[in-house]
Structures are given as C-alpha cells and as structure tokens.
Design a protein around this motif. Structure first.
Motif, PDB file in Angstrom:
ATOM      1  N   TYR A  92       0.834  -1.194   0.000  1.00 40.47           N
ATOM      2  CA  TYR A  92       0.000   0.000   0.000  1.00 40.47           C
ATOM      3  C   TYR A  92       0.871   1.247   0.000  1.00 40.47           C
ATOM      4  O   TYR A  92       2.029   1.211   0.387  1.00 40.47           O
ATOM      5  CB  TYR A  92      -0.981  -0.004   1.181  1.00 40.47           C
ATOM      6  CG  TYR A  92      -0.348   0.071   2.550  1.00 40.47           C
ATOM      7  CD1 TYR A  92      -0.338   1.263   3.269  1.00 40.47           C
ATOM      8  CD2 TYR A  92       0.229  -1.051   3.144  1.00 40.47           C
ATOM      9  CE1 TYR A  92       0.234   1.334   4.529  1.00 40.47           C
ATOM     10  CE2 TYR A  92       0.796  -0.988   4.402  1.00 40.47           C
ATOM     11  CZ  TYR A  92       0.791   0.209   5.093  1.00 40.47           C
ATOM     12  OH  TYR A  92       1.354   0.285   6.337  1.00 40.47           O
ATOM     13  N   THR A  98       6.045   3.249  -0.233  1.00 40.44           N
ATOM     14  CA  THR A  98       5.092   2.162  -0.048  1.00 40.44           C
ATOM     15  C   THR A  98       5.475   1.360   1.190  1.00 40.44           C
ATOM     16  O   THR A  98       6.595   1.454   1.697  1.00 40.44           O
ATOM     17  CB  THR A  98       5.071   1.212  -1.264  1.00 40.44           C
ATOM     18  OG1 THR A  98       6.357   0.627  -1.422  1.00 40.44           O
ATOM     19  CG2 THR A  98       4.641   1.924  -2.528  1.00 40.44           C
ATOM     20  N   GLY A 125      -4.566   4.927   5.584  1.00 41.38           N
ATOM     21  CA  GLY A 125      -3.889   4.050   4.634  1.00 41.38           C
ATOM     22  C   GLY A 125      -3.618   2.654   5.165  1.00 41.38           C
ATOM     23  O   GLY A 125      -3.873   1.658   4.479  1.00 41.38           O
ATOM     24  N   ALA A 129      -5.466  -0.806   3.965  1.00 44.56           N
ATOM     25  CA  ALA A 129      -4.665  -1.945   3.503  1.00 44.56           C
ATOM     26  C   ALA A 129      -5.000  -3.195   4.300  1.00 44.56           C
ATOM     27  O   ALA A 129      -5.081  -4.289   3.741  1.00 44.56           O
ATOM     28  CB  ALA A 129      -3.179  -1.618   3.609  1.00 44.56           C
ATOM     29  N   GLU A 132      -8.211  -4.655   3.017  1.00 42.76           N
ATOM     30  CA  GLU A 132      -7.943  -5.374   1.767  1.00 42.76           C
ATOM     31  C   GLU A 132      -7.292  -6.726   2.052  1.00 42.76           C
ATOM     32  O   GLU A 132      -7.642  -7.747   1.457  1.00 42.76           O
ATOM     33  CB  GLU A 132      -7.032  -4.517   0.892  1.00 42.76           C
ATOM     34  CG  GLU A 132      -6.717  -5.112  -0.455  1.00 42.76           C
ATOM     35  CD  GLU A 132      -5.774  -4.250  -1.279  1.00 42.76           C
ATOM     36  OE1 GLU A 132      -5.120  -4.823  -2.174  1.00 42.76           O
ATOM     37  OE2 GLU A 132      -5.667  -3.028  -1.036  1.00 42.76           O
TER      38      GLU A 132
END
Length: 172
Positions: A92, A98, A125, A129, A132
C-alpha cells in the motif's frame, strides 16, 4: 468518564509541526483502560465478529485486550518478514513511498467475520490496507474499532464505506 483527559498531547513529535496524541497515559490508568475495552466490547456486540484482527504494533495491545474480554480469537497483521510460514500480503501507498502488511495465509480460513482494531485512525492508509488484506486472506470484514481518530486527516474516507467505523475519541 472522559477518556480524552488521559491522552497526552506531545507537540513536534515525531517531527516539527506534528501534534502527537499519546495514548500511553490512558493505557497506564487501569480504570480508564478498562473503560476503553468496555466501550470497544459494545462495538463488538453490534458488529458480531468471529475474530479480532490487530494492526502492528499498538493494534496488538488494543486487539488482544479486546479479544480476551469478548472471548474471541486474535490474529495479528504485521509488517513483512515478521510472521512464520506462508503469508498473504498487500502493498500500500504511504505519503512518501510504499509499505506492506502480511497475515498468516490460513489465519482466516473458513471466512470468519473480522473486526479490525488499532489505537489510532489517522490518514487511513494502513487500516484500508488491512481491510484489503483481510478479504484477500478469506475473511469477511464487518467493521473497524479505534481508540482515537484524527478526523481532520479524513482517514475514514479511505475505508470501505459499507463497513462501520467506530472511534471512541474523535479529534476534529
């Protein structure tokens, strides 16, 4: 009980211009910490998770305490190279670069309902992530629980809107 009173403001940490919200005084006070876990337990009752997932590293503190209180299993989500065996990962974007989060590949076998917890929701963020990652590993995300949220950073907007986001302390 006003939990916010036990959060310490630390100006210019970790760098100039940042106002850090330090939750360690809240964690140090047993009655206040019990109240944090009690309130998160109410979130659990609404969301009905089968497992609690905590994000490295302070999410481990919050998540394990909550999982123990509600008699659910706990699954850690970690940075790369910290978990044994086969892992599932997701990369991510950060403000400058990243990062990656990983979970043991079979940790969410059978498609359990998962509540993701962490100490703080900032830009969103890492939590996005993690959401996900939960789904990539076979879990069914049912919502999020945070001790504190920095609403001005709009991290909530990065999270899947179909899942509830609960924060005990919201800084506007």
């Amino acid at each position: 009980m006003d939990l916010r009173q036990l959060v310490r403001d630390v100006p210019d940490f970790p760098k100039p211009g940042i106002l850090f919200r330090d939750l360690t005084p809240l964690m140090r006070d047993p009655r206040s910490w019990q109240e944090v876990i009690r309130q998160l337990e109410e979130v659990c009752e609404r969301l009905q998770p089968d497992l609690i997932v905590g994000i490295e590293s302070r999410g481990f503190i919050v998540g394990m305490a909550l999982a123990t209180q509600v008699a659910l299993g706990f699954v850690p989500v970690r940075k790369p190279g910290k978990l044994p065996g086969s892992v599932t990962g997701v990369d991510y974007a950060l403000e400058y670069g990243t990062d990656r989060l990983e979970i043991i590949s079979d940790a969410l076998e059978g498609g359990p309902r998962v509540m993701v917890v962490d100490d703080l929701l900032a830009t969103g963020g890492t939590a996005a992530a993690c959401a996900e990652l939960v789904e990539a590993a076979g879990g069914k995300l049912c919502g999020f629980g945070f001790v504190a949220e920095l609403a001005a950073l709009e991290g909530r907007r990065r999270l899947p809107e179909e899942h509830p986001v609960e924060s005990l302390i919201i800084y506007t």
